[in-house]
Enzyme design. Sequence first.
Site, PDB file in Angstrom:
ATOM      1  N   THR A  28      24.612 -32.368  15.638  1.00  0.00           N
ATOM      2  CA  THR A  28      24.827 -31.485  14.474  1.00  0.00           C
ATOM      3  C   THR A  28      24.357 -32.204  13.206  1.00  0.00           C
ATOM      4  OG1 THR A  28      27.103 -32.223  14.007  1.00  0.00           O
ATOM      5  CG2 THR A  28      26.762 -30.352  15.357  1.00  0.00           C
ATOM      6  N   GLY A  56      22.519 -13.463  34.971  1.00  0.00           N
ATOM      7  CA  GLY A  56      22.222 -14.828  34.504  1.00  0.00           C
ATOM      8  C   GLY A  56      21.878 -15.780  35.804  1.00  0.00           C
ATOM      9  N   GLU A  57      22.181 -15.411  36.720  1.00  0.00           N
ATOM     10  CA  GLU A  57      21.659 -15.995  38.238  1.00  0.00           C
ATOM     11  C   GLU A  57      20.060 -16.293  38.106  1.00  0.00           C
ATOM     12  OE1 GLU A  57      21.666 -15.064  42.732  1.00  0.00           O
ATOM     13  OE2 GLU A  57      23.566 -14.547  41.571  1.00  0.00           O
ATOM     14  N   LYS A  93      33.810 -45.024  11.498  1.00  0.00           N
ATOM     15  CA  LYS A  93      34.115 -43.339  11.181  1.00  0.00           C
ATOM     16  C   LYS A  93      35.068 -43.182  12.316  1.00  0.00           C
ATOM     17  CE  LYS A  93      30.547 -42.279  14.495  1.00  0.00           C
ATOM     18  NZ  LYS A  93      29.068 -41.506  14.992  1.00  0.00           N
ATOM     19  N   GLN A 134      29.034 -37.878  27.860  1.00  0.00           N
ATOM     20  CA  GLN A 134      30.395 -37.949  28.650  1.00  0.00           C
ATOM     21  C   GLN A 134      30.393 -39.123  29.901  1.00  0.00           C
ATOM     22  OE1 GLN A 134      32.141 -34.017  29.404  1.00  0.00           O
ATOM     23  NE2 GLN A 134      30.418 -33.042  28.474  1.00  0.00           N
ATOM     24  N   ARG A 162      36.536 -40.018  14.870  1.00  0.00           N
ATOM     25  CA  ARG A 162      36.398 -38.675  15.218  1.00  0.00           C
ATOM     26  C   ARG A 162      37.457 -37.829  15.599  1.00  0.00           C
ATOM     27  NH1 ARG A 162      31.295 -37.152  16.570  1.00  0.00           N
ATOM     28  NH2 ARG A 162      29.576 -38.683  16.673  1.00  0.00           N
ATOM     29  N   ASP A 211      19.784 -44.404  16.050  1.00  0.00           N
ATOM     30  CA  ASP A 211      20.736 -43.574  17.049  1.00  0.00           C
ATOM     31  C   ASP A 211      19.894 -42.965  18.389  1.00  0.00           C
ATOM     32  OD1 ASP A 211      23.227 -42.951  18.215  1.00  0.00           O
ATOM     33  OD2 ASP A 211      23.527 -41.479  16.731  1.00  0.00           O
TER      34      ASP A 211
END
Length: 403
Positions: free
Chosen positions: A298, A98-99, A264, A163, A266, A293
């Site tokens: 999802t 994967g490198e 809502k 984040q 979460r 938004d």
Amino acid sequence: MPEKIQPTTGPDIRAFGDRQFEQASKYSPLVLPLHRLLIPNHPDLEQESAVRMGTEIMLDTDSLVLITGRGNPELADDISKLLRMKIDHQPINVFKDGESHHQLGDNMREKDVIIIQTTARSADGKMSVNDAIMDTYLMTRAAKRAYAAKIRLIIPYFGYSRQDKRNMSREPVSASDVVQMLIGAGADSILTMDLHSGATEGSTPAGEPMDILYGSAVLLPEIKRMGLDFNNVVVVSPDAGGTKRAQRYSELLGLGSKIEFLQKDRPADNVAEILGTTGGIGCYKDKDILIVDDMADTCRTFVEGTDYLKKVGRARSVTVVVTHGLFSTDEKGVKASDKITASGVDRVIVTDTVAQSEEIKNNPKIKIVTVAPLLAEAARRLHTGKSLSKLIPMPNGNWVQTC
């Protein structure tokens, strides 16, 4: 054998006039000459723009190098064709573990280097967000070691932007940390679109510029093409955190600043439970709803929100407008495309900041609008030192209107 990334072929945009330019569009007839798409009746910018009736944006190519990675090569190709420039699809060798190994092909000594790279999962799912960020980091380091005069990153979708704060102790502020990592690698500036939070813009460690463009520049004309009676439209944010974004759309559409938002909870990441809305039930009856938004992951929030607005609020139609379409499979294995198809959502309008699978492209409920002309003009302005502010829709202007 290690995998090698080959250039893709974008549309050949050398026609004159709207008809031919529309035919060259890959996704939507929205792709018009940039000065018609974004700035009709804006004489200052029309004179300043290098775009003329569908021709490419001309640049001094001797002092500029364009590079792209694996994030969204199709969009990068479209941008380069509008700039009438070759783009370096660097040969990325992926080893069995994967490198990845990177080598830039063009001479960039004392040149302006623009790296175009979306930091999202690839359309085929073979490259993760982390792979895309590492590619961007290593491309930046390679350009720095090649004595580039300036390194500018155009990141249409900025991974980790959600984040943007610490919710619990011993957590990183990942959005800020990724920004600082890329600036530390040698990037002189970062341009992106519709960050999840404006706080990320202030994350650069030493005041390096971070410019934000908005999907509304290309999404608003598409909304206006729908032929809605805007006296019957209600703009809804999917949560309290997106109210400023929804208010901006409402103001740009001439509806004032009054909007509603879904209430809502979460209980976990990528899980949302609709508790209600701020508006009374009667305010949605027989209305056309625009849920606005920055991203769709999802798609659970807007699918469940649509069910609530239609079943409880008795809304006539629901259109979802988002800049970044992540369209992930949820924890139960349900694909976002299948969820949209089975839902009461009438249509989803999204840009191509994130590369999409054929399943998403062929979904009749999903309309993809390209940001290539917007980002091509932004690249020209970055290189020539022009202001980017005229590429941002303003409520008191008329340049975002369809012409």
